[in-house]
Design a protein around this motif. Sequence first.
Motif, mmCIF file in Angstrom:
data_model
loop_
_atom_site.group_PDB
_atom_site.id
_atom_site.type_symbol
_atom_site.label_atom_id
_atom_site.label_comp_id
_atom_site.label_asym_id
_atom_site.label_seq_id
_atom_site.Cartn_x
_atom_site.Cartn_y
_atom_site.Cartn_z
ATOM 1 N N VAL A 32 -5.881 1.414 -5.457
ATOM 2 C CA VAL A 32 -5.194 2.635 -5.233
ATOM 3 C C VAL A 32 -5.596 3.685 -6.341
ATOM 4 O O VAL A 32 -5.011 3.226 -7.360
ATOM 5 C CB VAL A 32 -3.974 2.518 -4.889
ATOM 6 C CG1 VAL A 32 -2.916 3.897 -4.606
ATOM 7 C CG2 VAL A 32 -3.775 1.463 -3.773
ATOM 8 N N ILE A 33 -6.201 4.640 -6.325
ATOM 9 C CA ILE A 33 -6.530 5.503 -7.512
ATOM 10 C C ILE A 33 -6.165 6.876 -7.356
ATOM 11 O O ILE A 33 -6.259 7.307 -6.317
ATOM 12 C CB ILE A 33 -8.047 5.524 -7.956
ATOM 13 C CG1 ILE A 33 -8.621 4.159 -7.956
ATOM 14 C CG2 ILE A 33 -8.450 6.497 -8.978
ATOM 15 C CD1 ILE A 33 -10.182 4.024 -7.745
ATOM 16 N N LEU A 42 0.851 -1.187 0.105
ATOM 17 C CA LEU A 42 0.093 -0.128 0.037
ATOM 18 C C LEU A 42 0.835 1.307 -0.129
ATOM 19 O O LEU A 42 0.698 2.170 -0.670
ATOM 20 C CB LEU A 42 -1.026 0.168 1.260
ATOM 21 C CG LEU A 42 -2.280 -0.700 1.176
ATOM 22 C CD1 LEU A 42 -3.064 -0.786 2.548
ATOM 23 C CD2 LEU A 42 -2.906 -0.189 -0.131
ATOM 24 N N LEU A 43 1.995 1.215 0.791
ATOM 25 C CA LEU A 43 2.643 2.368 0.805
ATOM 26 C C LEU A 43 3.484 2.541 -0.091
ATOM 27 O O LEU A 43 3.498 3.713 -0.857
ATOM 28 C CB LEU A 43 3.698 2.393 1.988
ATOM 29 C CG LEU A 43 4.702 3.594 2.619
ATOM 30 C CD1 LEU A 43 3.666 4.756 2.947
ATOM 31 C CD2 LEU A 43 5.503 2.859 3.671
ATOM 32 N N SER A 87 -4.964 3.767 -12.037
ATOM 33 C CA SER A 87 -5.605 3.003 -10.920
ATOM 34 C C SER A 87 -5.077 1.378 -10.835
ATOM 35 O O SER A 87 -4.875 0.722 -11.922
ATOM 36 C CB SER A 87 -7.164 2.663 -11.365
ATOM 37 O OG SER A 87 -7.728 1.623 -10.495
ATOM 38 N N VAL A 88 -4.537 0.906 -9.887
ATOM 39 C CA VAL A 88 -3.966 -0.242 -9.363
ATOM 40 C C VAL A 88 -4.772 -0.929 -8.598
ATOM 41 O O VAL A 88 -5.165 -0.440 -7.390
ATOM 42 C CB VAL A 88 -2.457 0.303 -8.946
ATOM 43 C CG1 VAL A 88 -1.944 -1.466 -8.634
ATOM 44 C CG2 VAL A 88 -1.641 0.919 -9.808
ATOM 45 N N ILE A 120 -8.036 5.261 -1.862
ATOM 46 C CA ILE A 120 -7.913 3.835 -1.662
ATOM 47 C C ILE A 120 -9.361 3.064 -1.242
ATOM 48 O O ILE A 120 -10.022 3.552 -0.457
ATOM 49 C CB ILE A 120 -7.256 3.635 -0.253
ATOM 50 C CG1 ILE A 120 -5.768 4.552 -0.524
ATOM 51 C CG2 ILE A 120 -7.201 2.234 -0.074
ATOM 52 C CD1 ILE A 120 -4.829 4.411 0.575
ATOM 53 N N ARG A 121 -9.565 2.276 -2.176
ATOM 54 C CA ARG A 121 -10.937 1.828 -2.104
ATOM 55 C C ARG A 121 -11.178 0.415 -1.936
ATOM 56 O O ARG A 121 -10.100 -0.447 -2.633
ATOM 57 C CB ARG A 121 -11.798 1.897 -3.419
ATOM 58 C CG ARG A 121 -13.340 1.545 -3.437
ATOM 59 C CD ARG A 121 -13.804 1.770 -4.809
ATOM 60 N NE ARG A 121 -13.928 3.366 -4.897
ATOM 61 C CZ ARG A 121 -13.789 4.246 -6.181
ATOM 62 N NH1 ARG A 121 -13.724 3.433 -7.210
ATOM 63 N NH2 ARG A 121 -14.028 5.454 -6.225
ATOM 64 N N THR A 122 -11.747 0.008 -1.148
ATOM 65 C CA THR A 122 -12.005 -1.726 -0.944
ATOM 66 C C THR A 122 -13.408 -2.056 -1.480
ATOM 67 O O THR A 122 -14.404 -1.600 -1.207
ATOM 68 C CB THR A 122 -11.806 -2.332 0.498
ATOM 69 O OG1 THR A 122 -12.732 -1.506 1.202
ATOM 70 C CG2 THR A 122 -10.302 -1.689 0.816
#
Length: 653
Positions: A437-438, A401-402, A495-496, A420-422
């Motif tokens: 992660v957008i 994430l970092l 976007s990943v 950050i979307r889940t």
Amino acid sequence: MFERDFENDAEGRRERLRFWLTIGLGAILTGVVVALVLLLSRANDNYDRSLGWQAHSLEVISQTRSLDAALARSEAALGRFAVGLQKEDGRVYQHQWGVSQQYLTLLQRNVRDNPKQAELVGKLTAELKARGDQLGDAALSANYRQTVAAISKYNAAGHDAALIRIDRLLSELIRNERTILAERNRLAASDRASLNQAILLFSLLGAAAAVIAIAATVSLVRAESERRAARRETLFEADRAMLLSAAVEERTVELARANDALRSEMNERETAEAQLRQAQKMEAVGQLTGGIAHDFNNMLAVVVGGLELAQRLVVSAPEKAQRHMNNAMDGANRAADLTRRLLAFARSEPARPEMVLVDECIAGFGELIERTIGDRIALTLDLKAEGLSCWVDRQQFENALLNLAVNARDAMDGHGSLTIRTLRDDEDQAAALAVQVIDTGCGMSPEVLERVFDPFYTTKPAGQGTGLGMSQVFAFCRQSDGEVQISSTEGEGTSVAMLLPVAKPEQHHASASEADGDPGEAAPADTLSILVVEDDKRVLIATVDAVEELGHKAVACANPLEAETLVERHGGFDLILSDVLMPELTGPEMVAQLKQRWPELSVLFVTGYAGDASEIAAFGDHDVLRKPFTLTALDQAIRRSGDARPEGQRLAS
């Protein structure tokens, strides 16, 4: 009457003269025809042979180019295998290498009649054998999932001078065969001209023979001769037309095949060039080693300087000495953390999975991400996976994430918005949790997007990136049985998405609860007798002191070959605490020998390198303590090993 007899005799002589003249002319005509037929047959055979040699030269050139293309495909597949460790890439490498050997066998057979070409093929065979051994070594390392070793060996093979020698041999083979082909084309043209001349001569002499036959024979014989000559000429023309048509058709097919081969060669050459560029990225390994050396020097400066100051102040200023020792411990922990990151990237450090509530983890980690990306970037947490857990290594998940957040910050030049979307992804049969992660940064071009997960590839200026961030994200997702997807548009953002399998409650097995034990628990009530086996004297002294500090009795063993003797001398031990990688005899090998006499042996392995799956399997069901370790971790490991020992059981000789 006399005059009649005289006329009859004269007529008879004329008849005999005409008869013998006809016979003579017929014999001459027959001889001429036979000679012309033989000449025509020989000219036709020479022309067919010339066509065959032309086809042979084209076949040698085509096989040489196909061999070159197969070699390029095999080395490209090996490069992908060394980086991604995908067995399919390894099978492609083996298949393409086998195809190249088949073409080499065809070349050996087709040039055996040409000593010069045969000598070149012999040299090429020797070079390819050495090249196969070199590439096979890299493939073996990749097969054992030793990424760093495989990449290093593949990079060394990519810079080997053998590549230039092989390319020169292939080019010289094609150049020589083209020279031979030019000569054979000239001979074919000459043979075809000879054939045409023979046909023309046959036609002229046939016409002359027909004129002589007409003048020498009666009208009936003349008519019959003309009919037979016309029939022969018709048949010959038909045969010649058929032969020429077949030759033209065969040559057309050969030229079509040669054209297809040339087109295929152009496409394969372009592919090979792309694969070569892919291999050149391995040269960035030097950049990584320089960065690692710099980081380790900084950490060692903290450790060495802090300990030296603590030695001087331990008596006069204990509080300052304690502060310097704390700084040294912090530097050592940072060095250990960097080592774990490198091992995780190389897939030599196994993941330590646990049940992680993803939304809670991201929410707790969000503050650190927000401080890292700065105040000018708006961070939004859109968490829609409440209650869903994943079986992942928490530290590696946070590092991934970092890394994504830092890349997004750099892409936005410090100004923009990061989301950050889940969410739960149920498109496939297996439910997955998507962590997206957008960013609203500059986006990526198709060329950059194609290489974004390549090790050591970076678009940042020199000194500002090692190119490992996205590779670590890729490695984390693969180790977690997930995958990573990326989409980007230049000028709009990137976007990943990390797709991680949703964990089931039963996956939280007992080993996890054991690993999370309270470090403050009391040490075992019993004092254990422990044999410490370690080849490094400094580590041996430190480990023995740590064991005795925990209240146990420790016996030092600096050579694994002496372990059996010490066991017999001391009447047995409650626990064998052994290093893994030692000269002459490894820890698992030593334990295997001891267990032949003492099957109930209790063992605790201590190692700083976990290795691949085959090495992990050698530990059996024994506990493994990772270096560097704290006193608390050592205490817990000894307590677990002591609890696993049958009650009242002690290793005895």
